[in-house]
Design an enzyme around this catalytic site. Structure first.
Site, PDB file in Angstrom:
ATOM      1  N   CYS B  10       0.842  -1.185   0.000  1.00  0.00           N
ATOM      2  CA  CYS B  10       0.000   0.000   0.000  1.00  0.00           C
ATOM      3  C   CYS B  10       0.889   1.252   0.000  1.00  0.00           C
ATOM      4  O   CYS B  10       2.102   1.165   0.170  1.00  0.00           O
ATOM      5  CB  CYS B  10      -0.906   0.005   1.219  1.00  0.00           C
ATOM      6  SG  CYS B  10      -0.010  -0.266   2.756  1.00  0.00           S
ATOM      7  N   CYS B  13       3.218   1.743   2.889  1.00  0.00           N
ATOM      8  CA  CYS B  13       4.398   0.875   2.942  1.00  0.00           C
ATOM      9  C   CYS B  13       5.513   1.456   2.084  1.00  0.00           C
ATOM     10  O   CYS B  13       6.681   1.426   2.464  1.00  0.00           O
ATOM     11  CB  CYS B  13       4.052  -0.525   2.449  1.00  0.00           C
ATOM     12  SG  CYS B  13       2.483  -1.140   3.048  1.00  0.00           S
TER      13      CYS B  13
END
Lengths: 357, 77
Positions: B10, B13
């Site tokens: 995502c 991250c």
């Protein structure tokens, strides 16, 4: 903030705590006062802008639409900032690890209620639904209780509550909160009764509770406030556009759609509108911020509250992307059961409100 | 030093990986940065919120994106 890049743990090389919190308290106090003063001026300001400065007539369609937009947008955004900040600080106390500890070893019914309530305040994002699910299940938390949490976490959240409060008043917000918790509790309990444990993907069941101890995360107040500010930046930064677009759409409906236009389609007399709303809501994917201003406008045009609430809950709680994520850990039958049970709960609430109110 | 970024990919991250990279370079560390994206591996670390960061196999933080300064402190601790 702490600029030292030294090796000492962060709590020791900062200024004395009392000094920090005094200073911090003062800043927060000033912020709250300023917030309140501005908030109280919003109505006057929006009227002044619409009717004096732009010069629209109060009884015109455009006038009422513009006033609605100029009043509701800053109001909702300000409420959002305040509440997200407060909830952010609250969440710095409640980690998923703590929630898991509270829920582990709880009996079913109590556990379901507790899980639904904790779902509101525990930090949650659908992208970490899978690790959270596994973390819960491997810690021995029953499937049904885990589901109560997973249902309430996205459905009953501070953004939805703020928008409902700001646009429809505290009664509807409270109603939403209570019914949301109720659905999460009952749906989770039902899933627990159905004994579907073997419909969790096999690799999950083979996993052992991995207790990699998380480092102790006691934070000082400065960090908690930082957590709150981060939450505001993160959440409000992400949803403000939806709020503005939603209110814009709402304002257009307000000003231009005739009264009672919705009565035939989403009104009380159309019984089929509740299940239809739930069905339409499942594939729709938006957050509370985008859907609630539209919902508010629909209500003003004769749509029934139960139908509209059902639609909203279905959009937020049953989202297609989340099902795709959960498919990694749940077999299709369990996913189908999940959608079925939650959908039925939402429909029930919709019918109930249309009957009672 | 082994830095592992745990997350399914995502936006957060990615941001965490970037911050960690910057912090490690600022400190002139001898490091290896690995992104762990497989959900089974991530859960094996015992984290319940992504993104998370593990240093030499030890989870240090989860569920948030720390600033570069904060990461420097973690990396030197």
């Amino acid at each position: 903030m702490n600029n030292q890049s030294g090796a000492a743990p962060e709590t020791e090389d900062t200024l004395p705590k009392s000094f920090l919190s005094n200073y911090l308290g003062l800043k927060i106090g000033l912020f709250l006062v300023a917030w309140f003063v501005i908030y109280r001026q919003l109505l006057t300001l929006s009227r002044y802008l619409t009717y004096d400065l732009i010069g629209l007539r109060p009884e015109s369609h455009l006038g009422s639409a513009v006033e609605f937009f100029l009043y509701d947008t800053p109001k909702v955004l300000m409420l959002l900032v305040l509440v997200v900040f407060g909830v952010g600080i609250l969440r710095s106390f409640i980690t998923p690890e703590l929630t898991r500890k509270i829920l582990a070893g709880k009996r079913e019914s109590t556990g379901n209620v507790l899980a639904a309530l904790l779902g509101v305040v525990t930090p949650f994002c659908s992208c970490s639904a899978v690790p959270l699910f596994i973390g819960f299940v491997t810690a021995g938390i029953p499937l049904g209780i885990t589901f109560s949490f997973l249902i309430s976490a996205p459905m009953v959240n501070e953004i939805a509550l703020v928008l409902l409060f700001g646009l429809l008043g505290w009664k509807v917000a409270a109603l939403y909160f209570v019914t949301g918790i109720f659905i999460a509790t009952v749906a989770g309990w039902t899933i627990g009764r159905l004994k579907l444990e073997n419909h969790v993907e096999d690799w999950v069941r083979e996993m052992h509770a991995n207790r990699s101890e998380m480092p102790d995360t006691t934070m000082i107040w400065e960090e908690r406030v930082g957590f709150g500010i981060d939450a505001v930046r993160d959440i409000v930064g992400k949803v403000w556009l939806y709020v503005v677009l939603g209110i814009l759409a709402g304002a257009a409906i307000h000003g231009f759609v005739p009264e009672n236009f919705m009565a035939g389609i989403m009104g009380k007399s159309a019984w089929w509108s509740v299940p239809a709303s739930v069905l339409i809501g499942i594939p729709m994917y938006t957050n509370a911020a985008g859907i609630i201003p539209v919902v508010e406008a629909l209500l003003g045009k004769g749509a029934a509250l139960g139908t509209v609430l059902a639609f909203m809950m279905s959009v937020i709680a049953l989202s297609f992307p989340e099902m795709v994520i959960l498919r990694k850990v749940l077999k299709p039958r369990l996913i189908a059961t999940f959608i079925g049970v939650v959908g039925a709960g939402i429909m029930l609430v919709g019918f109930l409100f249309n009957l009672v109110i | 030093m082994k830095i592992q970024i745990l997350g399914t990919g995502c936006a957060k991250c990615q941001k965490l990986a970037k911050h960690a990279e910057a912090a490690a370079q600022d400190l002139h560390l001898d490091y290896e940065l690995v992104k762990v994206t497989d959900i089974k591996e991530i859960t094996a670390f015992g984290v319940m919120m992504t993104p998370a960061i593990a240093i030499d196999g030890q989870v240090k933080l989860s569920g948030k994106v720390p600033s570069v300064d904060e990461l420097k402190r973690l990396l030197t601790a």
